[in-house]
Design a protein around this motif. Structure first.
Motif, PDB file in Angstrom:
ATOM      1  N   GLU A  67       0.837  -1.204   0.000  1.00  0.00           N
ATOM      2  CA  GLU A  67       0.000   0.000   0.000  1.00  0.00           C
ATOM      3  C   GLU A  67       0.874   1.258   0.000  1.00  0.00           C
ATOM      4  O   GLU A  67       0.607   2.210  -0.733  1.00  0.00           O
ATOM      5  CB  GLU A  67      -0.919   0.003   1.216  1.00  0.00           C
ATOM      6  N   VAL A  68       1.913   1.258   0.821  1.00  0.00           N
ATOM      7  CA  VAL A  68       2.826   2.401   0.873  1.00  0.00           C
ATOM      8  C   VAL A  68       3.494   2.609  -0.485  1.00  0.00           C
ATOM      9  O   VAL A  68       3.538   3.724  -1.008  1.00  0.00           O
ATOM     10  CB  VAL A  68       3.896   2.216   1.974  1.00  0.00           C
ATOM     11  N   ALA A  69       4.002   1.531  -1.076  1.00  0.00           N
ATOM     12  CA  ALA A  69       4.680   1.624  -2.378  1.00  0.00           C
ATOM     13  C   ALA A  69       3.736   2.159  -3.451  1.00  0.00           C
ATOM     14  O   ALA A  69       4.117   3.032  -4.246  1.00  0.00           O
ATOM     15  CB  ALA A  69       5.235   0.261  -2.790  1.00  0.00           C
ATOM     16  N   ARG A  73       3.532   6.064  -5.585  1.00  0.00           N
ATOM     17  CA  ARG A  73       3.543   6.192  -7.050  1.00  0.00           C
ATOM     18  C   ARG A  73       2.449   7.128  -7.566  1.00  0.00           C
ATOM     19  O   ARG A  73       2.523   7.595  -8.697  1.00  0.00           O
ATOM     20  CB  ARG A  73       3.372   4.823  -7.692  1.00  0.00           C
ATOM     21  N   VAL A  74       1.419   7.356  -6.754  1.00  0.00           N
ATOM     22  CA  VAL A  74       0.289   8.181  -7.178  1.00  0.00           C
ATOM     23  C   VAL A  74       0.583   9.633  -6.837  1.00  0.00           C
ATOM     24  O   VAL A  74       0.976   9.950  -5.724  1.00  0.00           O
ATOM     25  CB  VAL A  74      -1.011   7.731  -6.463  1.00  0.00           C
ATOM     26  N   VAL A  77      -3.129  16.627  -8.207  1.00  0.00           N
ATOM     27  CA  VAL A  77      -3.693  17.716  -7.415  1.00  0.00           C
ATOM     28  C   VAL A  77      -4.717  17.231  -6.393  1.00  0.00           C
ATOM     29  O   VAL A  77      -4.891  17.853  -5.369  1.00  0.00           O
ATOM     30  CB  VAL A  77      -4.386  18.764  -8.303  1.00  0.00           C
ATOM     31  N   PHE A  78      -5.388  16.126  -6.658  1.00  0.00           N
ATOM     32  CA  PHE A  78      -6.444  15.646  -5.778  1.00  0.00           C
ATOM     33  C   PHE A  78      -6.002  14.456  -4.927  1.00  0.00           C
ATOM     34  O   PHE A  78      -6.839  13.717  -4.413  1.00  0.00           O
ATOM     35  CB  PHE A  78      -7.682  15.273  -6.603  1.00  0.00           C
ATOM     36  N   THR A  79      -4.714  14.249  -4.776  1.00  0.00           N
ATOM     37  CA  THR A  79      -4.176  13.122  -4.030  1.00  0.00           C
ATOM     38  C   THR A  79      -3.130  13.619  -3.037  1.00  0.00           C
ATOM     39  O   THR A  79      -2.255  14.396  -3.401  1.00  0.00           O
ATOM     40  CB  THR A  79      -3.512  12.112  -4.993  1.00  0.00           C
ATOM     41  N   VAL A  80      -3.220  13.164  -1.791  1.00  0.00           N
ATOM     42  CA  VAL A  80      -2.215  13.548  -0.805  1.00  0.00           C
ATOM     43  C   VAL A  80      -0.925  12.777  -1.063  1.00  0.00           C
ATOM     44  O   VAL A  80      -0.951  11.632  -1.495  1.00  0.00           O
ATOM     45  CB  VAL A  80      -2.706  13.309   0.648  1.00  0.00           C
TER      46      VAL A  80
END
Length: 140
Positions: A67-69, A73-74, A77-80
């Protein structure tokens, strides 16, 4: 819509995860709990950890590391952004940017659910929605 609800830390909550001092609980899910934390410089961060009681299984640790990896990668603008993480420690954790906003559950309770076509590329969901006999979505 009000400010995000912050629950107090309980006796089974850690005071720190990694270098982050925990201030309160933001929420919990099926496998994890999210805390509001503060860096040494005072920046607020969201810190997620596993809910596992006792020793974390290797399967859960691998799943969390994955999940961390994937989260690293993501970007957009709409992602922390993931700021820091440690999947190898006794209690694995991941720190991300903190966005002070109501939870999805609170938003749905206040405003209701989005129409089925909201957020879809123009035309795509409307065509699917109407072709399945579920109705129509105007404007998409």
């Amino acid at each position: 819509m009000g400010a995000p609800r912050l629950l107090p830390l309980r006796g089974d909550d850690p005071a720190r995860l990694g270098p982050y001092r925990l201030i309160g609980r933001v929420g919990s899910g099926g496998m994890g709990r999210v805390y509001l934390g503060r860096t040494v410089s005072g920046r607020l961060v969201a810190v997620k950890t596993l809910l596992a009681e006792g020793e974390v299984s290797e399967t859960d640790r691998r799943r969390f590391a994955r999940e961390v990896a994937l989260a690293r990668r993501v970007n957009g603008v709409f992602t922390v952004a993931v700021l820091d993480a440690d999947a190898e420690t006794d209690r694995p954790w991941m720190a991300t940017e903190y966005v002070p906003a109501p939870s999805l559950a609170e938003l749905v309770q206040e405003a209701g659910v989005l129409p089925p076509c909201a957020g879809s590329p123009p035309g795509w969901r409307r065509r699917w929605w109407t072709s399945t006999g579920r109705g129509s979505c105007t404007g998409t």
